[in-house]
Design a protein around this motif. Structure first.
Motif: not given
Length: 287
Positions: A230-240
């Motif tokens: 849950q921490f990684l997913i929004p950061n992955y999305v932000k990085e494309g």
């Protein structure tokens, strides 16, 4: 009027997407000469036009012609045309495999080498991919799943999930999945294989699930893993990032990994702005 441009890597699923959108009621035009794109948009935009949903397919045929097409689309956007770009993609090794299976010649493989053609095409398309409204990776996507995704975006007008998450179970004895982004080893848990009543069952059976999850370590692992994902997913999305494969492995890929993959999937589905699917790679392997 809804105007969608479908483009992407050759072998990425563009033709399939066009057929599906046509079945969904879109008026589809494929491989229109670049010089006619503006005139085509002008005609379908005329007052009283009966066409309300249009799809234009664009292929790479040569560097120059596609660059011209890109500039034309940018010009139309500047002039107020509300067009959406759908980019169909897949991993390079999958594209090469698809071409070899069909024995087709890649449009940019002048010397006949598919690998060179795919690399050249990626370079030509990198700009339009960067500015695409939707990117769908078909590397591990079933035809049914592709249709569901297209229907959700273009028929149901649902929210686009830029990230597709695959939760996969596997067995280390059969090899680590080559496309895995995160690999989790759950062989620290007791193995149901050594319980006679559970040996020939799988993590899809209630008895195996109850046995695996009865250990405090299993619950603690799931809590920590869910929190990390849950921490990684929004950061992955932000990085494309548009594809995430979470691989959970045990020895044979039938009991512990299947149970925990099922559990993670249940915890993650409908919890965020991402698509998610479940895949058990080795659950049907013989014991």
């Amino acid at each position: 009027m809804r105007f969608v441009v479908v483009t992407g890597m050759s072998g990425g699923g563009k033709s399939t997407a066009l057929k599906m959108l046509e079945d969904a009621g879109f008026y589809c035009v494929d491989n229109l000469p670049v010089s006619l794109i503006e005139k085509f948009v002008e005609l379908i935009s005329l007052p009283g036009s009966e066409v309300s949903k249009v799809v234009l397919g664009l292929d790479v045929r040569s560097d120059q012609s596609f660059e011209d097409a890109t500039r034309t689309l940018e010009k139309l956007k500047r002039e107020g045309c509300k067009l959406e770009i759908l980019f169909m993609d897949a991993e390079t090794n999958v594209l090469i495999k698809r071409y070899k299976e069909t024995r087709r010649i890649h449009p940019l493989a002048a010397d006949g080498r598919v690998e060179d053609g795919v690399r050249a095409e990626r370079k030509v398309l990198e700009n339009i991919r960067r500015h695409a409204d939707y990117v769908i990776d078909t590397t591990n996507l079933l035809t049914r799943e592709l249709k569901e995704e297209l229907d959700r975006i273009f028929v149901e007008n649902g929210e686009y999930n830029s990230l597709m998450v695959t939760v996969m179970s596997f067995g280390f004895k059969h090899g680590i999945p080559a496309d895995a982004d995160l690999v989790l080893d759950v062989r620290f848990l007791p193995n149901p294989f050594y319980i006679e009543d559970l040996k020939y069952k799988t993590g899809n059976d209630r008895e195996v699930q109850e046995y695996v999850m009865s250990f405090p370590e299993a619950g603690a692992f799931m809590e920590k893993l869910t929190d990390m994902i849950q921490f990684l997913i929004p950061n992955y999305v932000k990085e494309g990032k548009y594809r995430l494969v979470i691989a959970i492995g045990c020895t044979g890929g039938k009991h512990r990994s299947v149970t925990l993959a099922n559990e993670l999937f249940q915890r993650m589905k409908d919890k965020g702005k991402y698509g998610i699917k479940l895949y058990h790679r080795d659950v049907t392997q013989q014991v």
